[in-house]
Write a protein that holds these residues in place. Structure first.
Motif, PDB file in Angstrom:
ATOM      1  N   UNK A   9       0.829  -1.204   0.000  1.00  0.00           N
ATOM      2  CA  UNK A   9       0.000   0.000   0.000  1.00  0.00           C
ATOM      3  C   UNK A   9       0.864   1.254   0.000  1.00  0.00           C
ATOM      4  N   UNK A  10       0.371   2.341  -0.601  1.00  0.00           N
ATOM      5  CA  UNK A  10       1.118   3.606  -0.544  1.00  0.00           C
ATOM      6  C   UNK A  10       1.217   4.112   0.901  1.00  0.00           C
ATOM      7  N   UNK A  11       2.391   4.568   1.271  1.00  0.00           N
ATOM      8  CA  UNK A  11       2.636   5.123   2.601  1.00  0.00           C
ATOM      9  C   UNK A  11       2.767   6.639   2.463  1.00  0.00           C
ATOM     10  N   UNK A  12       1.944   7.365   3.192  1.00  0.00           N
ATOM     11  CA  UNK A  12       1.955   8.821   3.162  1.00  0.00           C
ATOM     12  C   UNK A  12       2.670   9.325   4.410  1.00  0.00           C
ATOM     13  N   UNK A  13       3.712  10.132   4.229  1.00  0.00           N
ATOM     14  CA  UNK A  13       4.444  10.699   5.361  1.00  0.00           C
ATOM     15  C   UNK A  13       4.026  12.156   5.529  1.00  0.00           C
ATOM     16  N   UNK A  14       3.494  12.474   6.723  1.00  0.00           N
ATOM     17  CA  UNK A  14       3.106  13.837   7.067  1.00  0.00           C
ATOM     18  C   UNK A  14       3.984  14.290   8.222  1.00  0.00           C
ATOM     19  N   UNK A  15       5.149  14.812   7.930  1.00  0.00           N
ATOM     20  CA  UNK A  15       6.078  15.190   8.988  1.00  0.00           C
ATOM     21  C   UNK A  15       6.517  13.955   9.753  1.00  0.00           C
ATOM     22  N   UNK A  16       6.219  13.918  11.058  1.00  0.00           N
ATOM     23  CA  UNK A  16       6.577  12.787  11.915  1.00  0.00           C
ATOM     24  C   UNK A  16       5.456  11.754  11.998  1.00  0.00           C
ATOM     25  N   UNK A  17       4.542  11.757  11.036  1.00  0.00           N
ATOM     26  CA  UNK A  17       3.409  10.836  11.046  1.00  0.00           C
ATOM     27  C   UNK A  17       3.413  10.003   9.767  1.00  0.00           C
ATOM     28  N   UNK A  18       3.197   8.698   9.937  1.00  0.00           N
ATOM     29  CA  UNK A  18       3.064   7.781   8.811  1.00  0.00           C
ATOM     30  C   UNK A  18       1.603   7.367   8.707  1.00  0.00           C
TER      31      UNK A  18
END
Length: 110
Positions: A9-18
């Motif tokens: 699955x695509x992993x979305x990184x939002x700063x320090x959040x996965x």
């Protein structure tokens, strides 16, 4: 497909959040969504609001839920129940990643 392997699955990184969408429209689910979210130690979500209800399963780690009425501390395993329309934020106050499963019927509005 009935079995979805998370490694694909695509992993979305939002700063320090996965963030990983494990069940959503792209997989044929139309009535709700399920996301895996991991907050690094010291990290926090944005202030969010969902039009519908939100259930967050905290599997591991600990933190603080900022919501109407003030902060509420929690540690996994536990369940956070967020009413429709409530503005909230999650903060990882621990020394290990905060592992969360989000289940909701409507995406964030804020």
């Amino acid at each position: 497909m009935h079995v979805v392997h998370h490694a694909h699955l695509p992993h979305l990184h939002l700063g320090d959040e996965l963030c990983i969408a494990v069940a959503d429209r792209s997989r044929g689910i139309t009535g709700f969504e399920v996301w895996l979210r991991t907050l690094a130690p010291g990290a926090h979500t944005e202030a969010l609001r969902h039009a519908g209800e939100l259930v967050v399963l905290a599997l591991a780690g600990g933190g603080k839920l900022l919501i109407d009425g003030g902060p509420q501390r929690f540690s996994g395993p536990c369940t956070l129940l967020i009413p429709a329309g409530a503005q909230f934020q999650l903060v990882n106050q621990g020394t290990e990643p905060l592992q969360l499963v989000w289940v909701f019927t409507s995406p964030p509005t804020v």
